[in-house]
Design a protein around this motif. Structure first.
Motif, PDB file in Angstrom:
ATOM      1  N   ASP A  24       0.826  -1.207   0.000  1.00  0.00           N
ATOM      2  CA  ASP A  24       0.000   0.000   0.000  1.00  0.00           C
ATOM      3  C   ASP A  24       0.864   1.262   0.000  1.00  0.00           C
ATOM      4  N   LEU A  25       1.949   1.244   0.745  1.00  0.00           N
ATOM      5  CA  LEU A  25       2.835   2.406   0.814  1.00  0.00           C
ATOM      6  C   LEU A  25       3.476   2.681  -0.544  1.00  0.00           C
ATOM      7  N   VAL A  26       4.146   1.678  -1.112  1.00  0.00           N
ATOM      8  CA  VAL A  26       4.900   1.919  -2.348  1.00  0.00           C
ATOM      9  C   VAL A  26       3.976   2.198  -3.529  1.00  0.00           C
ATOM     10  N   VAL A  27       2.879   1.483  -3.616  1.00  0.00           N
ATOM     11  CA  VAL A  27       1.925   1.730  -4.700  1.00  0.00           C
ATOM     12  C   VAL A  27       1.279   3.101  -4.506  1.00  0.00           C
ATOM     13  N   GLY A  28       0.953   3.448  -3.270  1.00  0.00           N
ATOM     14  CA  GLY A  28       0.366   4.747  -2.968  1.00  0.00           C
ATOM     15  C   GLY A  28       1.279   5.909  -3.326  1.00  0.00           C
ATOM     16  N   LEU A  29       2.590   5.689  -3.278  1.00  0.00           N
ATOM     17  CA  LEU A  29       3.551   6.720  -3.656  1.00  0.00           C
ATOM     18  C   LEU A  29       3.750   6.795  -5.166  1.00  0.00           C
ATOM     19  N   GLY A  30       3.153   5.842  -5.889  1.00  0.00           N
ATOM     20  CA  GLY A  30       3.281   5.830  -7.345  1.00  0.00           C
ATOM     21  C   GLY A  30       4.521   5.117  -7.843  1.00  0.00           C
ATOM     22  N   ILE A  31       5.087   4.259  -7.029  1.00  0.00           N
ATOM     23  CA  ILE A  31       6.290   3.515  -7.417  1.00  0.00           C
ATOM     24  C   ILE A  31       5.883   2.339  -8.305  1.00  0.00           C
ATOM     25  N   ASP A  32       6.522   2.228  -9.452  1.00  0.00           N
ATOM     26  CA  ASP A  32       6.276   1.125 -10.378  1.00  0.00           C
ATOM     27  C   ASP A  32       7.006  -0.096  -9.828  1.00  0.00           C
ATOM     28  N   CYS A  33       6.248  -1.078  -9.342  1.00  0.00           N
ATOM     29  CA  CYS A  33       6.907  -2.191  -8.667  1.00  0.00           C
ATOM     30  C   CYS A  33       6.075  -3.464  -8.691  1.00  0.00           C
ATOM     31  N   THR A  34       6.771  -4.535  -8.404  1.00  0.00           N
ATOM     32  CA  THR A  34       6.174  -5.819  -8.083  1.00  0.00           C
ATOM     33  C   THR A  34       6.583  -6.108  -6.657  1.00  0.00           C
ATOM     34  N   VAL A  35       5.622  -6.410  -5.794  1.00  0.00           N
ATOM     35  CA  VAL A  35       5.914  -6.700  -4.391  1.00  0.00           C
ATOM     36  C   VAL A  35       5.864  -8.206  -4.188  1.00  0.00           C
ATOM     37  N   ILE A  36       6.933  -8.744  -3.587  1.00  0.00           N
ATOM     38  CA  ILE A  36       6.982 -10.159  -3.253  1.00  0.00           C
ATOM     39  C   ILE A  36       7.189 -10.300  -1.752  1.00  0.00           C
ATOM     40  N   ALA A  37       6.661 -11.357  -1.175  1.00  0.00           N
ATOM     41  CA  ALA A  37       6.808 -11.584   0.267  1.00  0.00           C
ATOM     42  C   ALA A  37       6.907 -13.084   0.528  1.00  0.00           C
ATOM     43  N   PRO A  38       8.033 -13.679   0.168  1.00  0.00           N
ATOM     44  CA  PRO A  38       8.201 -15.123   0.385  1.00  0.00           C
ATOM     45  C   PRO A  38       8.115 -15.485   1.865  1.00  0.00           C
ATOM     46  N   ASP A  39       7.791 -16.744   2.127  1.00  0.00           N
ATOM     47  CA  ASP A  39       7.592 -17.213   3.499  1.00  0.00           C
ATOM     48  C   ASP A  39       8.868 -17.617   4.223  1.00  0.00           C
ATOM     49  N   SER A  40       9.986 -17.696   3.512  1.00  0.00           N
ATOM     50  CA  SER A  40      11.216 -18.188   4.142  1.00  0.00           C
ATOM     51  C   SER A  40      12.430 -17.548   3.475  1.00  0.00           C
ATOM     52  N   PRO A  41      13.591 -17.638   4.134  1.00  0.00           N
ATOM     53  CA  PRO A  41      14.811 -17.128   3.502  1.00  0.00           C
ATOM     54  C   PRO A  41      15.112 -17.827   2.169  1.00  0.00           C
ATOM     55  N   SER A  42      14.891 -19.135   2.119  1.00  0.00           N
ATOM     56  CA  SER A  42      15.158 -19.836   0.855  1.00  0.00           C
ATOM     57  C   SER A  42      14.170 -19.391  -0.218  1.00  0.00           C
ATOM     58  N   GLY A  43      12.921 -19.133   0.176  1.00  0.00           N
ATOM     59  CA  GLY A  43      11.938 -18.618  -0.766  1.00  0.00           C
ATOM     60  C   GLY A  43      12.308 -17.237  -1.262  1.00  0.00           C
ATOM     61  N   MET A  44      12.845 -16.407  -0.361  1.00  0.00           N
ATOM     62  CA  MET A  44      13.303 -15.069  -0.742  1.00  0.00           C
ATOM     63  C   MET A  44      14.434 -15.190  -1.763  1.00  0.00           C
ATOM     64  N   ALA A  45      15.405 -16.044  -1.477  1.00  0.00           N
ATOM     65  CA  ALA A  45      16.535 -16.217  -2.392  1.00  0.00           C
ATOM     66  C   ALA A  45      16.051 -16.687  -3.763  1.00  0.00           C
ATOM     67  N   GLU A  46      15.157 -17.656  -3.791  1.00  0.00           N
ATOM     68  CA  GLU A  46      14.636 -18.164  -5.062  1.00  0.00           C
ATOM     69  C   GLU A  46      13.914 -17.069  -5.841  1.00  0.00           C
ATOM     70  N   SER A  47      13.111 -16.269  -5.152  1.00  0.00           N
ATOM     71  CA  SER A  47      12.378 -15.181  -5.805  1.00  0.00           C
ATOM     72  C   SER A  47      13.335 -14.133  -6.379  1.00  0.00           C
ATOM     73  N   LEU A  48      14.394 -13.823  -5.637  1.00  0.00           N
ATOM     74  CA  LEU A  48      15.372 -12.846  -6.119  1.00  0.00           C
ATOM     75  C   LEU A  48      16.125 -13.365  -7.329  1.00  0.00           C
ATOM     76  N   ILE A  49      16.472 -14.643  -7.296  1.00  0.00           N
ATOM     77  CA  ILE A  49      17.154 -15.253  -8.440  1.00  0.00           C
ATOM     78  C   ILE A  49      16.262 -15.193  -9.673  1.00  0.00           C
ATOM     79  N   ASP A  50      15.002 -15.569  -9.512  1.00  0.00           N
ATOM     80  CA  ASP A  50      14.059 -15.527 -10.638  1.00  0.00           C
ATOM     81  C   ASP A  50      13.957 -14.115 -11.209  1.00  0.00           C
ATOM     82  N   ALA A  51      13.825 -13.124 -10.328  1.00  0.00           N
ATOM     83  CA  ALA A  51      13.690 -11.737 -10.782  1.00  0.00           C
ATOM     84  C   ALA A  51      14.951 -11.273 -11.511  1.00  0.00           C
ATOM     85  N   ALA A  52      16.114 -11.554 -10.933  1.00  0.00           N
ATOM     86  CA  ALA A  52      17.371 -11.121 -11.544  1.00  0.00           C
ATOM     87  C   ALA A  52      17.597 -11.813 -12.888  1.00  0.00           C
TER      88      ALA A  52
END
Length: 170
Positions: A24-52
């Protein structure tokens, strides 16, 4: 304006963060983004790898120093030939990296910086040993400091930044 991946560390800070608050904060500021919120550190790493690997170069991390450590080690280990642009949206207990560079400790002020082209290069350190390769941005610790950094997350989050000094004695 840059497109960002905003990665929310649900476990950062004194209590769980609702990813919709960050969204809500970033979208409300008009930031062009995709928000991700993985459930674990390994999920975060996997999501970052996919994005990169899909070509994302701008990353904002809602968390603290531990989140930045995970992100730095994940992104730099890819060696994709492009230096990522990283930002920290402070919801962690420490956020020493922000203090080091005199950046806003306020979540909204930090998020507003994503709307600017105000960036600067920082060095990333690298440590190589029998444990493998580790990258760091602000501080590398060994011995008691490193042990405290590993122990602090096991201490109740309600203690906030006091967890780290307490971890020295545990």
């Amino acid at each position: 304006m840059a497109k960002w991946v905003v990665a929310v560390n649900r476990a950062a800070g004194r209590s769980s963060v609702d990813p919709s608050t960050i969204r809500d904060l970033v979208v409300g500021l008009g930031i062009d983004c995709t928000v991700i919120a993985p459930d674990s550190p390994s999920g975060m790493a996997e999501s970052l790898i996919d994005a990169a690997m899909s070509g994302t170069t701008n990353f904002a991390f809602a968390g603290g120093d531990g989140t930045m450590n995970l992100a730095t080690n994940t992104l730099l280990s890819l060696e994709i030939g492009v230096s990522p642009v990283i930002a920290l949206l402070p919801i962690g207990t420490g956020c020493d990296l922000l203090r080091t560079f005199g950046l806003p400790q306020d979540l909204e002020a930090a998020a507003r910086r994503l709307l600017t082209s105000d960036t600067y290069m920082i060095d990333a350190g690298i440590l190589v040993g029998s444990w493998g390769t580790r990258y760091f941005l602000n501080v590398a610790q060994a011995g008691v400091g490193a042990a405290a950094a590993q122990t602090a997350p096991k201490i109740s989050r309600r203690f906030g930044p006091v967890r780290y000094p307490v971890a020295f004695g545990v």
